[in-house]
Design a protein around this motif. Structure first.
Motif, mmCIF file in Angstrom:
data_model
loop_
_atom_site.group_PDB
_atom_site.id
_atom_site.type_symbol
_atom_site.label_atom_id
_atom_site.label_comp_id
_atom_site.label_asym_id
_atom_site.label_seq_id
_atom_site.Cartn_x
_atom_site.Cartn_y
_atom_site.Cartn_z
ATOM 1 N N GLU A 2 0.807 -1.224 0.000
ATOM 2 C CA GLU A 2 0.000 0.000 0.000
ATOM 3 C C GLU A 2 0.841 1.275 0.000
ATOM 4 O OE1 GLU A 2 -2.556 -0.189 3.352
ATOM 5 O OE2 GLU A 2 -3.799 -1.827 2.545
ATOM 6 N N GLN A 3 2.146 1.157 0.272
ATOM 7 C CA GLN A 3 2.968 2.352 0.437
ATOM 8 C C GLN A 3 3.293 3.025 -0.898
ATOM 9 O OE1 GLN A 3 3.158 3.359 3.603
ATOM 10 N NE2 GLN A 3 1.976 1.448 3.829
ATOM 11 N N SER A 4 3.615 4.318 -0.796
ATOM 12 C CA SER A 4 4.009 5.120 -1.954
ATOM 13 C C SER A 4 5.253 5.916 -1.572
ATOM 14 C CB SER A 4 2.883 6.078 -2.343
ATOM 15 O OG SER A 4 2.682 7.036 -1.306
ATOM 16 N N PHE A 5 5.815 6.649 -2.540
ATOM 17 C CA PHE A 5 6.972 7.481 -2.228
ATOM 18 C C PHE A 5 6.636 8.456 -1.100
ATOM 19 C CE2 PHE A 5 7.708 6.564 -6.835
ATOM 20 C CZ PHE A 5 8.869 5.823 -6.682
ATOM 21 N N ALA A 6 5.458 9.048 -1.165
ATOM 22 C CA ALA A 6 5.062 10.059 -0.186
ATOM 23 C C ALA A 6 4.902 9.467 1.215
ATOM 24 C CB ALA A 6 3.763 10.729 -0.620
ATOM 25 N N THR A 7 4.338 8.261 1.309
ATOM 26 C CA THR A 7 4.118 7.682 2.637
ATOM 27 C C THR A 7 5.405 7.137 3.238
ATOM 28 O OG1 THR A 7 3.530 5.509 1.717
ATOM 29 C CG2 THR A 7 1.735 7.093 2.075
ATOM 30 N N ILE A 8 6.343 6.739 2.386
ATOM 31 C CA ILE A 8 7.604 6.187 2.886
ATOM 32 C C ILE A 8 8.609 7.276 3.228
ATOM 33 C CG2 ILE A 8 9.643 4.838 2.165
ATOM 34 C CD1 ILE A 8 7.358 3.148 3.128
ATOM 35 N N ALA A 9 8.516 8.436 2.581
ATOM 36 C CA ALA A 9 9.492 9.515 2.791
ATOM 37 C C ALA A 9 9.706 9.868 4.268
ATOM 38 C CB ALA A 9 9.086 10.755 1.998
ATOM 39 N N PRO A 10 8.642 9.987 5.091
ATOM 40 C CA PRO A 10 8.885 10.306 6.506
ATOM 41 C C PRO A 10 9.721 9.247 7.229
ATOM 42 C CG PRO A 10 6.602 10.716 5.928
ATOM 43 C CD PRO A 10 7.205 9.982 4.774
ATOM 44 N N TYR A 11 9.530 7.981 6.852
ATOM 45 C CA TYR A 11 10.321 6.913 7.465
ATOM 46 C C TYR A 11 11.791 7.026 7.044
ATOM 47 C CZ TYR A 11 5.818 4.740 8.534
ATOM 48 O OH TYR A 11 4.550 4.491 9.002
ATOM 49 N N THR A 12 12.025 7.428 5.807
ATOM 50 C CA THR A 12 13.394 7.595 5.318
ATOM 51 C C THR A 12 14.103 8.673 6.127
ATOM 52 O OG1 THR A 12 12.607 7.037 3.096
ATOM 53 C CG2 THR A 12 14.801 8.010 3.268
ATOM 54 N N ILE A 13 13.412 9.786 6.353
ATOM 55 C CA ILE A 13 13.981 10.878 7.146
ATOM 56 C C ILE A 13 14.234 10.421 8.580
ATOM 57 C CG2 ILE A 13 13.515 13.166 8.085
ATOM 58 C CD1 ILE A 13 11.871 13.698 5.504
ATOM 59 N N GLU A 14 13.268 9.704 9.143
ATOM 60 C CA GLU A 14 13.403 9.207 10.514
ATOM 61 C C GLU A 14 14.606 8.283 10.653
ATOM 62 O OE1 GLU A 14 10.927 6.373 13.661
ATOM 63 O OE2 GLU A 14 9.862 7.370 12.024
ATOM 64 N N GLU A 15 14.802 7.402 9.676
ATOM 65 C CA GLU A 15 15.932 6.477 9.749
ATOM 66 C C GLU A 15 17.269 7.224 9.669
ATOM 67 O OE1 GLU A 15 15.618 3.645 10.743
ATOM 68 O OE2 GLU A 15 13.588 3.022 10.230
#
Length: 266
Positions: free
Chosen positions: A26-39
């Motif tokens: 279900e994920q998209s670039f937009a929904t995953i981006a916050p996790y990328t920043i968090e990591e």
């Protein structure tokens, strides 16, 4: 020993229409981006604590984010993980001609200047309209302020010396005081507050210090001293909500004096 190919296979399996993970699909670039920043922040936190085991794990989490984005891009027909690797390899070779080409070796300062010059040429080749093009809008505001200021400074739009920026800070502070005194609307106060913070970032840049690091130290100092207040009140069977502001201020000063006697802070 697992390889990058194993990780790519895991990612493809998670995103598979049949048998994959419903959440991952279900994920998209937009929904995953916050996790990328968090990591990325968690990587920095592990480094800050000197925890190499945590750093290993957090780097893996960050790598997984890269793989996740690359897989979604491949599914959409944009590019794949190999293209990401090829792009960064090409960029590193291009920006290090003193290592991979015939240019002379430089010291760190000269190399930084050459790196920026190469990036400037790359932006020009793309037909950018402004020296400010390419500065990501999603950067933390303080970081973006520094980058905007540094870019403008490269073409001469800059204060001559740090004290000039101090005068600007005084001016901005007077303006926000006026807005508060006039009981101005929140939008106007926010506007002036932004100008003040932008000027403070500019002063840090002119002093060649990192404002994020400065604020990080201030945060740590505040936390230490407020925890001291809580600890001392707890000894007396109370909590901050039960103490007066004067009492807490006295304990704050006590904590400050203790730090100074130990050489822990200003």
């Amino acid at each position: 020993m697992p390889s990058i190919d194993d990780l790519l296979t895991i990612m493809r399996t998670l995103r598979a229409p049949e048998g994959g993970c419903p959440w991952d699909r279900e994920q998209s670039f937009a929904t995953i981006a916050p996790y990328t920043i968090e990591e990325a922040y968690e990587v920095a936190d592990a480094i800050d604590h000197g925890d190499m085991e945590a750093l290993r794990d957090e780097l893996g989490d960050l790598l997984f984010q890269v793989v996740f984005h690359a897989q979604m891009a491949a599914e959409a027909g944009h590019f794949g993980f190999d293209d990401v690797v090829a792009a960064i390899c090409d960029k590193m070779i291009r920006r290090h001609p003193h290592v991979f080409g015939q240019a002379e070796a430089r010291n760190a300062t000269e190399q930084t200047q050459a790196w920026e010059a190469t990036k400037e040429a790359e932006r020009a080749a793309k037909g950018t309209d402004s020296v400010l093009d390419g500065i990501a809008r999603s950067l933390p505001p303080m970081t973006r302020a520094l980058k905007l200021q540094a870019r403008a400074a490269r073409v001469g739009f800059d204060w001559a010396k740090p004290l000039d920026v101090v005068d600007k800070i005084d001016e901005e502070l007077a303006e926000i005081k006026a807005e508060i005194t006039d009981d101005a609307e929140l939008d106007r106060v926010e506007d002036e507050m932004g100008d003040l913070l932008f000027a403070c970032a500019n002063l840090a840049r002119k002093l060649t210090i990192d404002p994020e690091r400065c604020l990080k130290r201030a945060n740590a100092k505040f936390e230490r001293r407020f925890r001291h207040i809580e600890s001392e009140l707890r000894r007396a069977g109370r909590n901050p909500a039960q103490a007066s502001l004067d009492e807490m201020e006295e304990l704050w000063v006590q904590a400050k004096h203790q730090e100074r006697s130990k050489g822990d802070g200003p």
